[in-house]
Design a protein around this motif. Structure first.
Motif, mmCIF file in Angstrom:
data_model
loop_
_atom_site.group_PDB
_atom_site.id
_atom_site.type_symbol
_atom_site.label_atom_id
_atom_site.label_comp_id
_atom_site.label_asym_id
_atom_site.label_seq_id
_atom_site.Cartn_x
_atom_site.Cartn_y
_atom_site.Cartn_z
ATOM 1 N N LEU A 1 71.155 -26.769 9.098
ATOM 2 C CA LEU A 1 71.833 -26.263 7.896
ATOM 3 C C LEU A 1 73.038 -25.423 8.327
ATOM 4 O O LEU A 1 73.004 -24.792 9.393
ATOM 5 C CB LEU A 1 70.870 -25.381 7.084
ATOM 6 N N PRO A 2 74.072 -25.376 7.498
ATOM 7 C CA PRO A 2 75.205 -24.501 7.816
ATOM 8 C C PRO A 2 74.768 -23.036 7.823
ATOM 9 O O PRO A 2 73.801 -22.659 7.142
ATOM 10 C CB PRO A 2 76.193 -24.746 6.666
ATOM 11 N N ASP A 3 75.525 -22.210 8.597
ATOM 12 C CA ASP A 3 75.164 -20.787 8.728
ATOM 13 C C ASP A 3 75.264 -20.027 7.409
ATOM 14 O O ASP A 3 74.585 -19.020 7.212
ATOM 15 C CB ASP A 3 76.111 -20.097 9.725
ATOM 16 N N ASP A 4 76.131 -20.502 6.506
ATOM 17 C CA ASP A 4 76.397 -19.714 5.296
ATOM 18 C C ASP A 4 75.583 -20.164 4.084
ATOM 19 O O ASP A 4 75.927 -19.838 2.954
ATOM 20 C CB ASP A 4 77.898 -19.766 4.959
ATOM 21 N N ILE A 5 74.503 -20.919 4.313
ATOM 22 C CA ILE A 5 73.701 -21.349 3.154
ATOM 23 C C ILE A 5 72.903 -20.169 2.590
ATOM 24 O O ILE A 5 72.653 -19.175 3.283
ATOM 25 C CB ILE A 5 72.714 -22.484 3.512
ATOM 26 N N ASP A 6 72.488 -20.335 1.353
ATOM 27 C CA ASP A 6 71.550 -19.394 0.734
ATOM 28 C C ASP A 6 70.142 -19.974 0.963
ATOM 29 O O ASP A 6 69.786 -20.996 0.361
ATOM 30 C CB ASP A 6 71.879 -19.288 -0.764
ATOM 31 N N PRO A 7 69.328 -19.356 1.844
ATOM 32 C CA PRO A 7 68.019 -19.947 2.174
ATOM 33 C C PRO A 7 67.135 -20.158 0.938
ATOM 34 O O PRO A 7 66.406 -21.156 0.862
ATOM 35 C CB PRO A 7 67.402 -18.919 3.124
ATOM 36 N N VAL A 8 67.202 -19.229 -0.016
ATOM 37 C CA VAL A 8 66.328 -19.332 -1.192
ATOM 38 C C VAL A 8 66.723 -20.539 -2.047
ATOM 39 O O VAL A 8 65.870 -21.315 -2.506
ATOM 40 C CB VAL A 8 66.378 -18.021 -2.009
ATOM 41 N N ARG A 9 68.015 -20.733 -2.241
ATOM 42 C CA ARG A 9 68.493 -21.874 -3.038
ATOM 43 C C ARG A 9 68.093 -23.205 -2.391
ATOM 44 O O ARG A 9 67.597 -24.119 -3.052
ATOM 45 C CB ARG A 9 70.026 -21.833 -3.127
ATOM 46 N N ILE A 10 68.313 -23.288 -1.077
ATOM 47 C CA ILE A 10 67.990 -24.548 -0.382
ATOM 48 C C ILE A 10 66.477 -24.795 -0.432
ATOM 49 O O ILE A 10 66.021 -25.902 -0.727
ATOM 50 C CB ILE A 10 68.471 -24.508 1.090
ATOM 51 N N ALA A 11 65.701 -23.747 -0.150
ATOM 52 C CA ALA A 11 64.243 -23.918 -0.149
ATOM 53 C C ALA A 11 63.745 -24.336 -1.528
ATOM 54 O O ALA A 11 62.883 -25.200 -1.661
ATOM 55 C CB ALA A 11 63.565 -22.616 0.294
ATOM 56 N N ILE B 1 71.385 -34.161 0.745
ATOM 57 C CA ILE B 1 70.798 -33.385 -0.361
ATOM 58 C C ILE B 1 71.137 -31.904 -0.169
ATOM 59 O O ILE B 1 71.586 -31.220 -1.099
ATOM 60 C CB ILE B 1 69.263 -33.579 -0.433
ATOM 61 N N ALA B 2 70.944 -31.414 1.066
ATOM 62 C CA ALA B 2 71.248 -30.002 1.352
ATOM 63 C C ALA B 2 72.720 -29.716 1.074
ATOM 64 O O ALA B 2 73.069 -28.666 0.519
ATOM 65 C CB ALA B 2 70.896 -29.676 2.800
ATOM 66 N N ASP B 3 73.571 -30.665 1.428
ATOM 67 C CA ASP B 3 75.003 -30.484 1.222
ATOM 68 C C ASP B 3 75.334 -30.407 -0.280
ATOM 69 O O ASP B 3 76.124 -29.563 -0.711
ATOM 70 C CB ASP B 3 75.732 -31.658 1.887
ATOM 71 N N ALA B 4 74.705 -31.273 -1.068
ATOM 72 C CA ALA B 4 74.961 -31.267 -2.509
ATOM 73 C C ALA B 4 74.492 -29.949 -3.134
ATOM 74 O O ALA B 4 75.151 -29.385 -4.009
ATOM 75 C CB ALA B 4 74.252 -32.446 -3.174
ATOM 76 N N VAL B 5 73.360 -29.447 -2.649
ATOM 77 C CA VAL B 5 72.847 -28.165 -3.169
ATOM 78 C C VAL B 5 73.764 -27.025 -2.734
ATOM 79 O O VAL B 5 74.150 -26.164 -3.532
ATOM 80 C CB VAL B 5 71.407 -27.918 -2.673
ATOM 81 N N HIS B 6 74.150 -27.059 -1.452
ATOM 82 C CA HIS B 6 74.987 -25.996 -0.889
ATOM 83 C C HIS B 6 76.351 -25.944 -1.581
ATOM 84 O O HIS B 6 76.909 -24.873 -1.828
ATOM 85 C CB HIS B 6 75.144 -26.247 0.611
ATOM 86 N N SER B 7 76.880 -27.108 -1.927
ATOM 87 C CA SER B 7 78.220 -27.144 -2.532
ATOM 88 C C SER B 7 78.172 -26.802 -4.021
ATOM 89 O O SER B 7 79.171 -26.937 -4.713
ATOM 90 C CB SER B 7 78.836 -28.519 -2.337
ATOM 91 N N SER B 8 76.993 -26.411 -4.493
ATOM 92 C CA SER B 8 76.798 -26.012 -5.892
ATOM 93 C C SER B 8 76.948 -27.148 -6.877
ATOM 94 O O SER B 8 77.144 -26.926 -8.062
ATOM 95 C CB SER B 8 77.762 -24.890 -6.289
#
Ligand SMILES: NC(=O)c1ccc[n+]([C@@H]2O[C@H](COP(=O)([O-])OP(=O)(O)OC[C@H]3O[C@@H](n4cnc5c(N)ncnc54)[C@H](OP(=O)(O)O)[C@@H]3O)[C@@H](O)[C@H]2O)c1
Length: 308
Positions: A101-111, A271-278
């Motif tokens: 995962l990228p360093d700047d993700i929000d762990p709670v959102r991704i989880a 999927i993680a990318d789509a979530v991370h990009s809001s």
């Protein structure tokens, strides 16, 4: 370290001291858990009620989460058939079942997002030939996975997305998330010509919806992919034989088992990318892991994510 430990299937896990984990097999690593979601699969695995579960007590629940390794790198990890899950300060991952995962993700959102997002993402990408421009109907669209399905269908290129559920007030919010129509199960006749149905409910509402969708179809011989994903309204469905002859209905399921693990892992970064990009709205509620006993059975619109 601290962890949530389940010793009795009739009671919630309890927060307390737990021995530190040790990495033993090839590819294993001890990692720090940053965020671990509570979803139906988590409970189903822990209690043995999910079809893919092999639970033996005592165990630390948690089948996935966002973790940090010894080098400070972040990963989304899936844990399979382990007595030590992610509801702990530290756990053991198998590197084969992780994605960076990228360093700047929000762990709670991704989880919070990965499991419910996978439901529709894998169904559309791995169980049918989904073409941009397709028309999608989501049954059970007011749940966490259903709300994401509305957005993911749009994100993957659907030209029209209809959301169906039983609760009109909760349905009302779905047009803000990209649904073109939000209907109750009695109004499905008004949803013309779906190409793909993402079915999170099964049982009686699905049987009724299938009749409406088939009988209101303009051209019955065009393919209608009906993908069974969840069963909140029942494990069984009374299927009228004539519906399978009256239209070109192709019935399949999507979940652990019907999608191969390598295929699941291949889809996870996107999927993680789509979530991370809001691109996807995530209803997440961070909860201290120490509160696990009080929140284990909680049902809420927000996905509970334990933060050890
Ligand atoms: N196959 C996969 O890959 C996969 C992945 C994730 C989840 N799932 C499955 O998908 C389903 C939904 O998961 P979720 O996380 O979205 O659950 P959730 O957030 O708890 O939502 C459940 C939804 O189902 C609705 N519902 C409950 N009982 C119902 C009934 N008797 N009739 C009609 N609607 C009913 C509720 O509607 P109201 O709004 O009216 O209360 C709620 O919106 C579950 O079966 C889960 O196991 C499958």
């Amino acid at each position: 370290m601290h962890a949530a430990v389940l010793t009795d299937l009739a009671a919630p896990p309890q927060y307390g001291e737990h021995p530190d984990p040790v990495a033993e097999g090839p590819g294993e690593a001890v990692v720090e858990v940053l965020a671990a979601p509570l979803h139906r699969l988590t409970r189903g695995h822990a209690t043995g009620s999910h079809y893919a579960a092999r639970a033996t007590l005592p165990l630390v629940p948690g089948v996935d989460g966002v973790v940090r390794d010894e080098n400070g790198r972040l990963w989304y990890a899936v844990l399979r058939d382990r007595p030590l899950g992610t509801f702990a300060e530290r756990t053991v991952i198998d590197r084969r079942y992780t994605v960076p995962l990228p360093d700047d993700i929000d762990p709670v959102r991704i989880a919070a997002a990965m499991n419910p997002a996978m439901a529709s993402w894998l169904a559309l990408r791995r169980r049918v030939t989904f073409r941009p421009g397709s028309r999608v109907l989501v049954l059970g669209a007011t749940g966490v996975a259903g709300r994401m399905a509305v957005q993911i269908a749009r994100h993957l290129g659907a030209s029209y997305v209809a959301a169906a559920g039983r609760n009109p007030s909760r349905l009302a919010g779905l047009t803000d998330l990209g649904a073109d129509a939000a209907v109750t199960y009695d109004q499905i006749d008004s949803v013309a010509n779906a190409d793909v149905v993402l079915d999170f409910v099964w049982g009686e509402p699905s049987a009724r919806a299938m009749r409406s969708v088939v009988m209101s179809r303009a051209l019955r011989s065009t393919a209608l992919d009906w993908i069974q994903i969840g069963s909140v309204a029942g494990q069984t469905l009374e299927l009228d034989a004539e519906l399978l002859r009256a239209a070109r209905v192709q019935l399949c399921g999507s979940g652990v088992g019907s999608v191969a693990l390598p295929d699941i892992l291949t889809e996870l970064p996107a999927i993680a990318d789509a979530v991370h990009s809001s691109a996807i709205d995530v209803p997440a509620r961070p909860v201290p892991l120490a509160d696990v006993a009080e929140t284990w059975d909680a049902s809420s619109d927000d996905r509970v994510v334990y933060v050890p």
